[in-house]
Scaffold this active site. Structure first.
Site, short mmCIF file in Angstrom:
data_model
loop_
_atom_site.label_atom_id
_atom_site.label_comp_id
_atom_site.label_asym_id
_atom_site.label_seq_id
_atom_site.Cartn_x
_atom_site.Cartn_y
_atom_site.Cartn_z
N ASP A 13 26.42 14.06 -12.73
CA ASP A 13 25.44 13.10 -12.25
C ASP A 13 25.50 13.09 -10.72
OD1 ASP A 13 23.48 11.09 -12.55
OD2 ASP A 13 24.99 9.53 -12.34
N ASP A 15 24.05 10.14 -8.29
CA ASP A 15 24.38 8.82 -7.75
C ASP A 15 25.59 8.23 -8.47
OD1 ASP A 15 22.29 8.44 -5.76
OD2 ASP A 15 20.90 8.44 -7.45
#
Length: 259
Positions: A13, A15
């Site tokens: 991922d 953020d």
């Protein structure tokens, strides 16, 4: 228990893992550099459909993270890929930004509000009442409802912002029609991403900061999962879920030596 294959490819991922509020997480640069130097297949993922992969490449580059465009996979790209396999060359009424419309155009879709095959909902900086009303009427008239991701809120310096999941709930309330969500935690996003880089779930790992999207999607796609504590999830939160990541680490810096 069957022993897993060594990790040959990585999905992470963005953020909360590589960056937090626009600042790189310590160790993120070393992790990305190690991946690139190793030649291992990898993808940086985001459920956010606002930005194109080129936009995100530039955004990451500005903070010192060298991620090639082809190594970025968004819910918008996953949505376009899904629709291209389900209904090639279709038409859609789209509520979203350039990340979504560009991906759909590249997949051969035509944007229209005249009897579209699909209504496709993504993030936008301005959800207009007029656009939502149009979407509701088109769905009532038979257009199928697709949403890029189920995230209810998104972050901003001022606090939470309503995101795709919240707006989808409004449309569902008005139409009685649930959307098909393409992004995490739907393992479809992970599997299409793995296909893009020619990787297999048995020898892949997913890194995320959320139990309910990143870890769940990785788990359901058959990958090893690593939860980092630099984003939204704390160690105390983990016991609220009926499933576990393969391993919990403080940050991405703890995973550099595994590449």
């Amino acid at each position: 228990m069957t022993e897993r294959k060594p990790i040959a490819s990585w999905l992470t991922d963005m953020d909360g893992v590589l960056m937090h509020e626009g600042v790189p997480v310590p160790g993120a640069d070393a992790f990305i550099k190690k991946l690139r130097d190793s030649g291992r297949p990898f993808l940086v993922l985001t459920n956010n459909s606002i930005y194109t992969a080129r936009d995100l490449h530039a955004r990451l580059n500005r903070i010192g993270l060298e991620v090639p465009v082809e190594n970025i996979w968004t819910s918008a790209l996953a949505t376009a890929s899904f629709l291209d396999t389900q209904h090639p060359g279709g038409t859609a009424y789209v509520i979203g930004e350039a990340g979504l419309t560009t991906a759909l155009h590249d997949a051969g879709y035509v944007m229209t509000d005249a009897d579209p095959d699909f209504v496709i909902l993504g993030e936008t900086r301005t959800y207009s009442f007029e656009a939502l009303t149009k979407a509701i009427r088109l769905i009532n008239d038979g257009a199928r409802f697709i949403a890029t991701n189920p995230d209810n809120t998104g972050p901003s310096p001022e606090g939470a912002l309503p995101a795709t999941g919240s707006v989808a709930a409004l449309i569902t309330k008005a139409t009685g029609k649930e959307p098909y969500f393409v992004g995490k935690p739907n393992p479809l996003m992970m599997r299409t991403g793995l296909n893009v880089i020619g990787a297999h779930s048995e020898s892949s790992a997913m890194i995320g900061d959320r139990m309910d999207t990143d870890v769940l999607a990785g788990l359901e796609a058959g990958m090893e999962t690593f939860l980092v504590l630099t984003g939204l999830t704390t160690r105390a939160d983990i016991d609220r879920y009926p499933y576990r990541p393969t391993k919990v680490v403080d940050s991405i810096a703890d995973l550099v030596d595994l590449v």
